[in-house]
Scaffold this motif. Structure first.
Motif, mmCIF file in Angstrom:
data_model
loop_
_atom_site.group_PDB
_atom_site.id
_atom_site.type_symbol
_atom_site.label_atom_id
_atom_site.label_comp_id
_atom_site.label_asym_id
_atom_site.label_seq_id
_atom_site.Cartn_x
_atom_site.Cartn_y
_atom_site.Cartn_z
ATOM 1 N N GLU A 84 -27.737 20.644 -80.286
ATOM 2 C CA GLU A 84 -27.883 19.259 -79.844
ATOM 3 C C GLU A 84 -28.093 18.303 -81.019
ATOM 4 O O GLU A 84 -28.787 17.297 -80.889
ATOM 5 N N THR A 345 -23.769 22.602 -73.074
ATOM 6 C CA THR A 345 -25.020 22.106 -72.528
ATOM 7 C C THR A 345 -25.667 23.192 -71.690
ATOM 8 O O THR A 345 -25.010 24.163 -71.292
ATOM 9 N N ASP A 405 -23.059 14.835 -67.684
ATOM 10 C CA ASP A 405 -24.134 14.034 -67.095
ATOM 11 C C ASP A 405 -24.350 14.374 -65.627
ATOM 12 O O ASP A 405 -25.495 14.362 -65.140
ATOM 13 N N VAL A 408 -26.482 17.574 -65.539
ATOM 14 C CA VAL A 408 -27.896 17.337 -65.837
ATOM 15 C C VAL A 408 -28.581 16.608 -64.693
ATOM 16 O O VAL A 408 -29.690 16.971 -64.277
ATOM 17 N N SER A 418 -33.469 19.135 -67.957
ATOM 18 C CA SER A 418 -32.217 18.779 -68.625
ATOM 19 C C SER A 418 -31.811 19.789 -69.678
ATOM 20 O O SER A 418 -30.658 19.829 -70.097
ATOM 21 N N THR A 419 -32.739 20.626 -70.127
ATOM 22 C CA THR A 419 -32.408 21.673 -71.093
ATOM 23 C C THR A 419 -33.393 22.817 -70.970
ATOM 24 O O THR A 419 -34.610 22.622 -71.092
ATOM 25 N N ILE A 424 -33.770 18.857 -76.924
ATOM 26 C CA ILE A 424 -33.279 17.489 -76.748
ATOM 27 C C ILE A 424 -32.439 17.052 -77.941
ATOM 28 O O ILE A 424 -31.333 16.533 -77.784
ATOM 29 N N LYS A 428 -29.585 14.749 -75.999
ATOM 30 C CA LYS A 428 -30.076 14.577 -74.632
ATOM 31 C C LYS A 428 -31.224 13.573 -74.541
ATOM 32 O O LYS A 428 -31.993 13.597 -73.575
#
Length: 464
Positions: A84, A345, A405, A408, A418-419, A424, A428
């Motif tokens: 990321e 992702t 998107d 997520v 989100s992860t 991040i 993200k």
């Protein structure tokens, strides 16, 4: 004098002091700087002004003191395998390469722990431990450094049984933004003494301190390992089998899902001949009797959900080859469409919502012109999508971003994150507020208290 001019003078002064201190271990060579401004992701390269190679905690502290005095950003660098944009120098500055800090300091076999420097890689550690009968189980796929795995709170294929880095770091040594050195935690298996600074630094992505040493939990190498490949008629059936396996309490060590496109790519890249259908890779650890019983119970669960005959690896080398193929799924996908990059992702959801999360993502992909293999550490509700795209093509980038998107947003709506393990970074940031709301203000307050000049990996996790 303008602020820009003052900043330039400060950077020049810092690099001059660092060059005097480190000589050839400080470089401004363009190729080295570019290599330290990229990771394995699709994000654009952002090269630092210079790269320093530290060899001790004291050297890291000296570097930080010089950089702090002149406001020069510092970006810790390990193997560069993050996904990321964690190591990109978005504000310039110094890339601090810790790979020469690669000593295994102390193994305490009786207490099942080890102390290592941040630049030790997970494969090197397990090679060193082999004759002790112990191993370190966190396995993110890439041969990442332990320091990098701490920074991103890494996970991987073994997490369903052994947990993540959060569960396996007992203590660490870190250099803070003012150059002071702190030691957190210890070798005791539990403590109620003060704030849990170890957990604060684990997953902080180099924004609160630079980890230089880590004390880790170890585990005994299992007496027996049973590995199998199980094909399914549908992806939904494979996911339902995973959910029932976890909910039944079956003590599985690894359970990975690969969709047909992933299998096709792995077959081509790793010279396999697996059926190109939804597939689970499963592994059990224990005694000969226990793994045989667990494999039998799992085969029965799989059969109820459309699973075909399980192919159990008889030899360790067969198991190793198949896990290596799974770990190389990212590179297999890139080779599947030469010239493309991967917008990779991951999300994680409660295990009961896993089928909904994956089926929704598949429905999104059916409307798209992009191809995207799906793999996942589904035993803990974590899965990955690799969108094959050209980041220089606006149409590709817009479509990849749209699908990404949606994935997520769906995970967050299902009570997920989100992860699950990538972190991040810079990729993200926009999702953190939606996930944590007002807690992000607390994170910023901690950052500003520990790093008031914002020199530690700025531009990651959130804006300051």
């Amino acid at each position: 004098m303008s602020k820009a001019a003052k900043d330039a003078d400060g950077r020049a002064a810092a690099l001059g002091e660092l060059a005097a201190l480190f000589g050839a271990r400080l470089t401004t060579a363009a190729a080295v700087r570019e290599a330290h401004g990229r990771d394995e992701s699709w994000h654009p390269v952002a090269a630092p002004d210079a790269v320093a190679f530290a060899q001790t905690t004291d050297e890291v502290a000296a570097i930080v003191r010089i950089c702090a005095a002149h406001g020069l950003p510092i970006i810790p660098f390990g193997a560069g395998t993050s996904l990321e944009g964690h190591v990109s120098a978005v504000h310039g500055g110094l890339s601090l390469d810790l790979t020469q800090m690669n000593r295994i300091v102390e193994v305490n076999a009786e207490d099942l722990d080890v102390r290592v420097e941040a630049g030790v890689t997970r494969k090197a550690l397990n090679e060193y431990l082999r004759d002790t009968g112990l191993f370190f189980p966190i396995d993110p796929g890439a041969d990442a450094t332990i320091g990098g795995m701490v920074a991103t709170r890494a996970s991987g294929t073994n997490a369903v049984r052994y947990g993540t880095m959060r569960d396996n770091v007992l203590g660490l040594t870190a250099v803070m933004a003012d150059g002071s050195v702190v030691r957190t935690g210890g070798r005791a298996r539990k403590s109620s003494a003060g704030y849990d600074l170890t957990r604060l630094l684990v997953g902080s992505e180099g924004t609160l301190g630079i980890v230089t040493e880590v004390t880790l939990r170890l585990y005994g190498i299992p007496e027996a390992i049973r590995f199998g490949v199980v094909p399914f008629a549908t992806l939904e059936g494979a996911v339902d089998a995973v959910i029932e396996t976890i909910q039944s309490g079956l003590p599985i060590a690894r359970i990975e899902i690969l969709d047909p496109l992933s299998i096709r790519a792995c077959n081509a890249y790793s010279k396999l001949s697996l059926a190109e259908v939804p597939t689970l890779f499963v592994e059990f650890h224990g005694t000969e009797a226990s793994v045989a019983e667990q494999a039998e119970r799992f085969a029965a669960i799989a059969g109820e959900h459309g699973g075909g005959a399980s192919a159990w690896a008889a030899k360790a080398e067969d198991r190793t080859k198949l896990w290596e193929a799974r770990h190389n799924a990212y590179y297999a996908a890139l080779a599947f469409q030469p010239g493309k990059k991967g917008m990779v992702t991951d999300v994680c959801v409660p295990i009961s919502r896993l089928a909904e999360a994956i089926s929704g993502t598949l429905a999104d992909l059916e409307t798209s012109f992009l191809q995207a293999p799906i793999v996942g550490h589904v035993g803990d509700g974590n899965f990955h999508m690799l969108l094959l795209m050209d980041p220089e093509d606006p149409r590709d980038l817009a479509e990849a971003t749209r699908i990404h998107d949606l994935m997520v947003a769906r995970a967050l709506s299902l009570g997920g994150t989100s992860t699950g393990e990538h972190g991040i970074g810079e990729g993200k940031i926009k999702f953190l507020e939606a996930e944590h709301g007002g807690a992000v203000a607390v994170m910023r307050a901690i950052k500003q208290a520990l790093d008031p000049r914002n020199i530690l990996n700025p531009g990651k996790i959130f804006s300051v």
